[in-house]
Structures are given as C-alpha cells and as structure tokens.
Design an enzyme around this catalytic site. Structure first.
Site, mmCIF file in Angstrom:
data_model
loop_
_atom_site.group_PDB
_atom_site.id
_atom_site.type_symbol
_atom_site.label_atom_id
_atom_site.label_comp_id
_atom_site.label_asym_id
_atom_site.label_seq_id
_atom_site.Cartn_x
_atom_site.Cartn_y
_atom_site.Cartn_z
ATOM 1 N N SER A 13 29.638 42.935 42.858
ATOM 2 C CA SER A 13 28.801 42.084 42.013
ATOM 3 C C SER A 13 28.485 42.570 40.845
ATOM 4 O O SER A 13 27.659 42.096 40.159
ATOM 5 C CB SER A 13 27.544 41.695 42.879
ATOM 6 O OG SER A 13 26.990 42.716 43.574
ATOM 7 N N HIS A 58 20.267 39.972 55.771
ATOM 8 C CA HIS A 58 20.948 39.819 54.423
ATOM 9 C C HIS A 58 21.442 38.214 54.538
ATOM 10 O O HIS A 58 21.712 37.806 55.459
ATOM 11 C CB HIS A 58 22.227 40.595 54.607
ATOM 12 C CG HIS A 58 23.268 40.528 53.541
ATOM 13 N ND1 HIS A 58 24.082 39.460 53.331
ATOM 14 C CD2 HIS A 58 23.432 41.475 52.434
ATOM 15 C CE1 HIS A 58 24.593 39.576 52.138
ATOM 16 N NE2 HIS A 58 24.314 40.948 51.416
ATOM 17 N N GLU A 105 23.799 36.767 53.902
ATOM 18 C CA GLU A 105 25.204 36.104 54.308
ATOM 19 C C GLU A 105 24.929 36.173 56.077
ATOM 20 O O GLU A 105 25.627 35.193 56.609
ATOM 21 C CB GLU A 105 26.437 37.228 54.064
ATOM 22 C CG GLU A 105 27.806 36.880 54.748
ATOM 23 C CD GLU A 105 28.691 37.942 54.429
ATOM 24 O OE1 GLU A 105 28.804 38.427 53.574
ATOM 25 O OE2 GLU A 105 29.641 37.866 55.425
ATOM 26 N N THR A 161 31.150 40.511 55.771
ATOM 27 C CA THR A 161 32.168 40.621 55.061
ATOM 28 C C THR A 161 31.868 41.891 54.268
ATOM 29 O O THR A 161 32.902 42.517 54.001
ATOM 30 C CB THR A 161 32.600 39.325 53.965
ATOM 31 O OG1 THR A 161 31.109 39.155 53.240
ATOM 32 C CG2 THR A 161 32.942 38.150 54.432
ATOM 33 N N CYS A 215 34.662 41.421 42.676
ATOM 34 C CA CYS A 215 35.809 40.774 43.290
ATOM 35 C C CYS A 215 36.054 39.090 43.124
ATOM 36 O O CYS A 215 35.432 38.603 42.393
ATOM 37 C CB CYS A 215 35.380 40.943 44.982
ATOM 38 S SG CYS A 215 33.912 40.034 44.945
ATOM 39 N N CYS A 248 37.352 41.619 54.512
ATOM 40 C CA CYS A 248 37.353 41.336 52.940
ATOM 41 C C CYS A 248 38.173 42.514 52.222
ATOM 42 O O CYS A 248 37.704 43.755 52.460
ATOM 43 C CB CYS A 248 35.675 41.202 52.739
ATOM 44 S SG CYS A 248 35.794 41.566 50.629
ATOM 45 N N CYS A 291 31.908 32.343 49.302
ATOM 46 C CA CYS A 291 32.832 32.945 49.084
ATOM 47 C C CYS A 291 33.930 32.503 50.245
ATOM 48 O O CYS A 291 33.495 32.323 51.190
ATOM 49 C CB CYS A 291 32.878 34.443 49.155
ATOM 50 S SG CYS A 291 34.558 35.295 49.055
ATOM 51 N N HIS A 343 24.210 39.266 43.887
ATOM 52 C CA HIS A 343 23.438 40.015 43.904
ATOM 53 C C HIS A 343 23.348 41.034 42.503
ATOM 54 O O HIS A 343 23.811 42.293 42.570
ATOM 55 C CB HIS A 343 23.180 41.155 45.286
ATOM 56 C CG HIS A 343 22.611 40.284 46.093
ATOM 57 N ND1 HIS A 343 23.016 40.507 47.519
ATOM 58 C CD2 HIS A 343 21.867 39.125 46.176
ATOM 59 C CE1 HIS A 343 22.010 39.837 48.209
ATOM 60 N NE2 HIS A 343 21.500 38.747 47.524
ATOM 61 N N HIS A 383 27.012 33.965 49.135
ATOM 62 C CA HIS A 383 26.783 34.569 50.268
ATOM 63 C C HIS A 383 26.847 33.466 51.374
ATOM 64 O O HIS A 383 26.926 33.861 52.595
ATOM 65 C CB HIS A 383 25.465 35.277 50.393
ATOM 66 C CG HIS A 383 25.150 36.043 49.287
ATOM 67 N ND1 HIS A 383 24.523 35.602 48.096
ATOM 68 C CD2 HIS A 383 25.522 37.379 49.112
ATOM 69 C CE1 HIS A 383 24.327 36.698 47.172
ATOM 70 N NE2 HIS A 383 24.945 37.786 47.816
HETATM 71 S S1 SF4 Z 1 33.686 38.502 50.837
HETATM 72 FE FE1 SF4 Z 1 34.673 39.952 49.675
HETATM 73 S S2 SF4 Z 1 35.759 38.703 48.020
HETATM 74 FE FE2 SF4 Z 1 34.124 37.363 49.115
HETATM 75 S S3 SF4 Z 1 32.234 37.633 47.764
HETATM 76 FE FE3 SF4 Z 1 32.070 39.087 49.376
HETATM 77 S S4 SF4 Z 1 33.054 41.126 48.461
HETATM 78 FE FE4 SF4 Z 1 33.550 39.319 47.363
#
Ligand code: SF4
Length: 320
Positions: free
Chosen positions: A266, A124, A126, A164, A12, A194, A96, A41, A74
C-alpha cells in the site's frame, strides 16, 4: 553508499484498483464520496484522496443519506453490506478481488458442512470482513499454539482459509499443525494465495542477501509492510519500517555500505523516492534495482467506473 531497491515492491494490483475507484468516483459523481475505513493502509494515499474530496469514516452511520459509499480494499462483513442496503446507500465495492475470492471459498466450505478456521491476525479489517461473511462460527488461528486449543473435535470436517497478506511461507507451519490435528481438513490451492504478498516477501529475502540494512517503506498499521520488516530481520539484516524519508535515523545507515529499500503493497513509489532523497542528503549514493519478478496483473474496475468521465465541454458563450 550503494542503495538497492527490491523488485517488486510497493503498490499491488488490488491497491491500484482501490485508489482508482475512489478517484474515478470523485470524477464521476463529484465530491464528497464516503470511504469506509482507510481505502488502503497508507496515510499519504488517504491524505491525497481527502484533499480531492474523499471523506473517510469508520461507521456507515457517519455517511449522510444517499451519499456515494465505497468499501475499502480489505473487504467488509455481510452485516455492513446489509446496513448499507438498509440505508439505500449507493455502494461501490473496492474490495480486492483476491479478498472476495477468499470470502467465496470460505462460504463454499461452510456450505459443505465444514467448520471453518481462518488463519490471520485478530482485529485486522480483512479478518473481520472474512469472519463476518460466515453466518456460523469461524475460528481464528494466529499461530501454531492456537491450533492446539481450537474448540473443534479432532474428527470434525474442517476447512481453512488464510488472510491474503500472509504468504505461503507465513502459513506453512500453521497449516501443518492443522493437518496434524484434523484428519478431514481441506484448504485452498497454494496458487490461490495473493501473488503480491508472496512476490514482495521473496524480493525482500533476496534483498537481505546483499544489504547491510533494510528500510521498509510502509505504514505502521500495514500488515504486509510489518511482515516485510520481520522477514528482513529474521534473515539477519537489521530492518526498519518507515513511513517516509522524515523517519530515517542516520545511525541506522551510518556504517552500511549497502542499504536495501522495499515497500509494502500500500506504499506509493513517491515515498520510496522520498527515502532515497533522505539517504542522498546524508551521503553520496548510487542507486540500482535488484532483478526480480515483473508483475503485470491488473484487476478490472467495477462496471460503473470503467469509462473515465470526460470533462463536460464548456457551452458556447459560457464563462471559462
Ligand atoms: S490481496 Fe494482495 S493484491 Fe489484493 S490488495 Fe491485498 S496485497 Fe494487494
């Protein structure tokens, strides 16, 4: 055997940007550059960046003074940012932009006096980063059952944000449970999710309609890759998560007429090609790609890395 590739699949825009940040930082500042957590990852990506001089660490204490430090896609908690500032580490942030957007939304909701619920998976990076952006309490809901036990009064002003790598479909039932329990609740527009997660999940559903078996190329610790495998299986198609062609088990595909392949956000295309090559070693195959959404989203690089470094010209008379 017919091999059908999902469209879209793999990288992505957030992952492309994060990898490019590490590569350009190596080019501009020279190795080593330090990256907190796996930049994305995927072991293949991490190993190839390591070979170019990136050093991956889990804690900033492992970063020597003044060394270039990159935060992974993340995102990180506020405390990590402050630790880096305190140590005067020069930081390049590869978070991101869609994750940053969730951070800002969460902060805005809490600023409005709302109690925040984060829909996501415990542990996780994130989720840890987003929770660590909020100074007050944040409550995690991983499923509908968690909503019933949230220690928040039902008449409280509540807001939710989501990890996301969960799609609209993943979060629908949890959001419905939240709305049933709390009357004063707000959340982001669905257009804020996302795009890549949603598109890859839509594509794997399409793939499951035509494939006898699905191979998802991705890492075991990749949340979105695991979810793609689950969606394939939920649709009734046996689905397997594999890192590369070496993990392909012949018995998975021996009775399949059509093998579908997709890849997590990823996972690089080279690993999809590796799986196709492994199938080719088992059988004669014909490869095609399903029609699907064409993605043309790009995220801007941080300002300091926007102009690629030109190689330093050799000085007259110097050895080459
Ligand atoms: S939020 Fe979406 S665009 Fe951004 S790194 Fe994660 S999967 Fe990719």
């Amino acid at each position: 055997m017919h091999v059908i590739l999902a469209q879209p699949r793999g990288f992505c825009a957030g992952v492309v940007r994060a990898i490019e940040i590490v590569e350009r930082a190596l080019q501009k500042y020279g190795p080593p550059v330090y990256v907190r957590h796996e930049i994305v990852h995927n072991r293949h990506v991490v190993e190839s960046l390591k070979a170019k001089g990136a050093v991956f660490v889990e804690n900033l204490t492992e970063v020597p003074p003044h060394a270039i430090t990159i935060f992974s896609a993340h995102g990180v908690a506020q405390a990590i940012e402050e630790e880096a500032t305190g140590r005067e580490l020069p930081v390049i942030d590869a978070t991101c932009p869609l994750v940053t957007k969730v951070h800002k939304q969460a902060i805005r909701y809490v600023g409005q006096g709302r109690t925040l619920v984060l829909i996501g998976h415990a542990g996780h990076p994130e989720v840890e980063g987003t929770m660590g952006r909020i100074s007050g309490p944040v409550f995690l809901a991983q499923n509908e059952k968690d909503v019933d036990t949230l220690p928040i009064p039902t008449d409280a002003s509540v807001a939710y944000v989501t990890q996301t790598t969960l799609s609209v479909d993943d979060t629908r039932s949890i959001i419905a449970a939240l709305k049933a329990r709390f009357s004063d609740i707000v959340g982001p527009e669905t257009s804020d999710i996302c795009y890549a997660t949603q598109n890859r999940q839509t594509a794997v559903r399409e793939l499951s309609k035509v494939a006898d078996v699905i191979l998802v190329v991705g890492a075991k610790n990749s949340s979105n890759s695991n979810r793609l495998r689950e969606i394939g299986a939920e649709a009734g198609t046996p689905s397997y998560l594999i890192a590369d062609g070496s993990e392909l088990k012949p018995e998975w595909v021996q009775n399949a007429r059509v093998v579908g392949i997709t890849a997590g956000a990823s996972a690089p295309e080279v690993l999809v090609e590796d799986v196709v090559a492994a199938l080719r070693r088992l059988n004669s195959i014909e490869v095609s790609t399903l029609p699907g959404i064409e993605e043309n989203i790009e995220f801007r690089l941080p300002a300091e890395l926007r102009t690629p470094q030109k190689p330093v010209p050799a000085m007259a008379g110097s050895a080459s």
